[in-house]
Scaffold this motif. Structure first.
Motif, PDB file in Angstrom:
ATOM      1  N   UNK A   1      84.991  85.656  26.223  1.00 38.97           N
ATOM      2  CA  UNK A   1      85.859  86.790  26.415  1.00 38.97           C
ATOM      3  C   UNK A   1      85.155  87.844  27.214  1.00 38.97           C
ATOM      4  N   UNK A   2      86.282  88.244  28.105  1.00 37.13           N
ATOM      5  CA  UNK A   2      85.972  89.210  29.304  1.00 37.13           C
ATOM      6  C   UNK A   2      86.251  90.609  28.896  1.00 37.13           C
ATOM      7  N   UNK A   3      85.534  91.794  28.799  1.00 35.08           N
ATOM      8  CA  UNK A   3      85.680  93.031  28.595  1.00 35.08           C
ATOM      9  C   UNK A   3      85.388  93.746  29.769  1.00 35.08           C
ATOM     10  N   UNK A   4      86.263  94.699  30.219  1.00 37.82           N
ATOM     11  CA  UNK A   4      87.599  95.103  29.931  1.00 37.82           C
ATOM     12  C   UNK A   4      88.557  94.088  30.140  1.00 37.82           C
ATOM     13  N   UNK A   5      89.712  93.847  29.396  1.00 42.91           N
ATOM     14  CA  UNK A   5      90.905  93.192  29.577  1.00 42.91           C
ATOM     15  C   UNK A   5      91.680  93.809  30.543  1.00 42.91           C
ATOM     16  N   UNK A   6      91.641  93.344  32.022  1.00 39.98           N
ATOM     17  CA  UNK A   6      92.390  94.164  32.768  1.00 39.98           C
ATOM     18  C   UNK A   6      92.486  93.118  34.117  1.00 39.98           C
ATOM     19  N   UNK A   7      93.453  93.635  35.067  1.00 39.01           N
ATOM     20  CA  UNK A   7      93.718  92.881  36.367  1.00 39.01           C
ATOM     21  C   UNK A   7      92.413  92.951  37.087  1.00 39.01           C
TER      22      UNK A   7
END
Length: 289
Positions: A159-165
């Motif tokens: 899971x990658x944080x933050x979830x954004x482009x």
């Protein structure tokens, strides 16, 4: 020579060869890949003074051609232990006649490991000891067991944080070079693990200013979270089609050559420049749960 850090939560082993993490245990459970050479014979190599591969294994600086293998020479160098405490180790690599033959800069490169509760804080510190501007890349390449204790590879996710482009930069599979002409803006959040995810080699992205990647599973609460800032790229990797039982979470301040690179070090994408007698540092944190 290996050295041990230990507190009430973690037992960590580091090898002076490569200043490389060799073991990370909590509750007697090993979280770090144990370097099975049938798949990949390393644990968590330190990448310096380049990250990734050079086109044709070489670069040009001041009209001279230099050869260097992928990820640089630090991972295959013996570091000097300059500080040892119960919760902290500091290793140093300095330029020598041998390093100058492949990398024409005088430097000091320190790797600092510090335990804080359930965290391993790793700091990279570069000092330019030359009279000219120093050009370098550096990065981390830790590999974590999957499964950690229970389940299979497919029971885990990243899971990658933050979830954004962010920018995804594909690799050219035969050469390991970046295909920047095919880079794309993508939304990346959850990546359920399956070996086919890495069929086209590592997944390479640009970092947010401060970010983390967590390795979790659906069967228990054992997990790893890697957090960093001041490292503008990261890679996620597991060998394919070998189906090895690990995944790498790799924060980088540097990146591989492009397919269309000129070969000139001064033009290489993603490198850092450091003035004489100046210092550069960056940190990543491994949290073990």
């Amino acid at each position: 020579m290996k050295h041990t850090l230990k507190n009430d939560t973690l037992t960590v082993e580091v090898n002076a060869f490569g200043a490389e993490l060799n073991s990370v245990k909590k509750d007697g459970i090993e979280y770090l890949w144990q370097a099975d050479a049938d798949f990949w014979g390393r644990h968590a190599p330190v990448l310096f003074p380049i990250v990734g591969k050079l086109k044709e294994g070489q670069y040009i600086y001041e009209d001279k051609v230099y050869a260097m293998s992928g990820h640089g020479f630090a991972r295959d160098s013996v570091f000097t232990l300059v500080k040892e405490e119960e919760d902290e180790l500091i290793y140093e690599l300095v330029s020598t006649a041998e390093t100058l033959a492949s990398y024409p800069f005088e430097f000091s490169f320190k790797v600092v490991y510090k335990l804080m509760d359930n965290q391993i804080r790793v700091r990279y510190q570069v000092e330019n000891k030359d009279h000219k501007q120093m050009i370098f890349g550096l990065g981390a390449h830790p590999a974590f067991n999957v499964p950690i204790e229970k389940g299979t590879f497919e029971d885990y996710k990243l899971t990658v944080f933050p979830s954004e482009k962010r920018t995804f930069i594909p690799l050219d599979l035969p050469t390991g070079m970046l295909k920047r002409e095919e880079q794309a803006e993508v939304e990346v959040s959850e990546l359920p693990l399956k070996h086919e995810l890495f069929a086209k080699d590592a997944l390479v992205y640009t970092s947010s200013d401060e970010m983390s990647v967590a390795l979790t599973n659906s069967l228990d609460k054992r997990s790893v979270k890697v957090t960093w800032k001041e490292m503008p790229f990261f890679g996620l990797w597991s060998p394919y089609p070998a189906e090895a039982s690990f995944v790498c979470i790799e924060p980088w301040a540097g990146i591989a050559d492009e397919v269309a690179t000129s070969g000139q070090l001064t033009e290489k994408f993603g490198m850092n420049q450091l003035d004489p007698q100046e210092e550069f540092s960056c940190t990543y944190i491994v949290e073990i749960n």
